[in-house]
Scaffold this motif. Sequence first.
Motif, PDB file in Angstrom:
ATOM      1  N   UNK A  68      42.607 -21.725   2.335  1.00  0.00           N
ATOM      2  CA  UNK A  68      41.913 -22.976   2.653  1.00  0.00           C
ATOM      3  C   UNK A  68      42.637 -23.723   3.774  1.00  0.00           C
ATOM      4  N   UNK A  69      43.958 -23.780   3.681  1.00  0.00           N
ATOM      5  CA  UNK A  69      44.765 -24.471   4.691  1.00  0.00           C
ATOM      6  C   UNK A  69      44.581 -23.806   6.051  1.00  0.00           C
ATOM      7  N   UNK A  70      44.625 -22.486   6.073  1.00  0.00           N
ATOM      8  CA  UNK A  70      44.451 -21.749   7.328  1.00  0.00           C
ATOM      9  C   UNK A  70      43.062 -21.943   7.903  1.00  0.00           C
ATOM     10  N   UNK A  71      42.038 -21.961   7.036  1.00  0.00           N
ATOM     11  CA  UNK A  71      40.663 -22.185   7.510  1.00  0.00           C
ATOM     12  C   UNK A  71      40.504 -23.579   8.101  1.00  0.00           C
ATOM     13  N   UNK A  72      41.132 -24.587   7.479  1.00  0.00           N
ATOM     14  CA  UNK A  72      41.067 -25.940   8.007  1.00  0.00           C
ATOM     15  C   UNK A  72      41.740 -26.036   9.373  1.00  0.00           C
ATOM     16  N   UNK A  73      42.880 -25.345   9.524  1.00  0.00           N
ATOM     17  CA  UNK A  73      43.584 -25.342  10.799  1.00  0.00           C
ATOM     18  C   UNK A  73      42.723 -24.686  11.879  1.00  0.00           C
ATOM     19  N   UNK A  74      42.036 -23.596  11.512  1.00  0.00           N
ATOM     20  CA  UNK A  74      41.194 -22.889  12.466  1.00  0.00           C
ATOM     21  C   UNK A  74      40.030 -23.766  12.921  1.00  0.00           C
ATOM     22  N   UNK A  75      39.469 -24.520  12.009  1.00  0.00           N
ATOM     23  CA  UNK A  75      38.340 -25.404  12.325  1.00  0.00           C
ATOM     24  C   UNK A  75      38.826 -26.539  13.256  1.00  0.00           C
ATOM     25  N   UNK A  76      40.033 -27.070  12.977  1.00  0.00           N
ATOM     26  CA  UNK A  76      40.575 -28.143  13.795  1.00  0.00           C
ATOM     27  C   UNK A  76      40.855 -27.703  15.224  1.00  0.00           C
ATOM     28  N   UNK A  77      41.224 -26.442  15.392  1.00  0.00           N
ATOM     29  CA  UNK A  77      41.557 -25.932  16.739  1.00  0.00           C
ATOM     30  C   UNK A  77      40.282 -25.571  17.438  1.00  0.00           C
TER      31      UNK A  77
END
Length: 180
Positions: free
Chosen positions: A171-180
């Motif tokens: 989930x954390x990695x997916x959120x980071x990907x969306x933010x970038x």
Amino acid sequence: MNQRRSLKEFNLLNEVLIVMITPFDLFGYGLYRYTFQMKCEEVPELKLDDGATRIFLNTRGEHPELVSPELIELLKYMEHSTDEVSGSCESKRIQEMHRRVCQIKASEKTEVKYMQTWEEKILIKQEGIAEGEKRLLVSQIQKKLAKNYSAEQISEILEIDISKVENIVEEIQNEKAVEE
């Protein structure tokens, strides 16, 4: 001029009365009523005229000479809302309030609405607690990831199932990907 105008506007705020009723003496002076208004600690004669008054009522006060008998009756009724207490009150307003409370309690429709509201509040509270616990866990996992701990190490340190850690890491990695 600007400062004077904003002070004037500040003083136009609506008055607010906050009343807290407790079955114990919060301040320990044996009073039925404690009334507070904002004042400056450094300059005690300087009061903040924000219209806010805070009143703490103690159902077990010991100085009846400082308040009205009706307030004392009301506080006794608040602590023990029974037919006996209501019947012993001289105040017609308290007796009328008790009559209405009894009517509401006797109404099946009102009881169902009350129970539904009560259940909804419990569900909201439980959801809030669960959300808070999850945010705390996510925060802890983020901190461990920042220190380059593996999912297995995080699982051991936090004493939680590895699959839960892996799901949160994803989930954390997916959120980071969306933010970038």
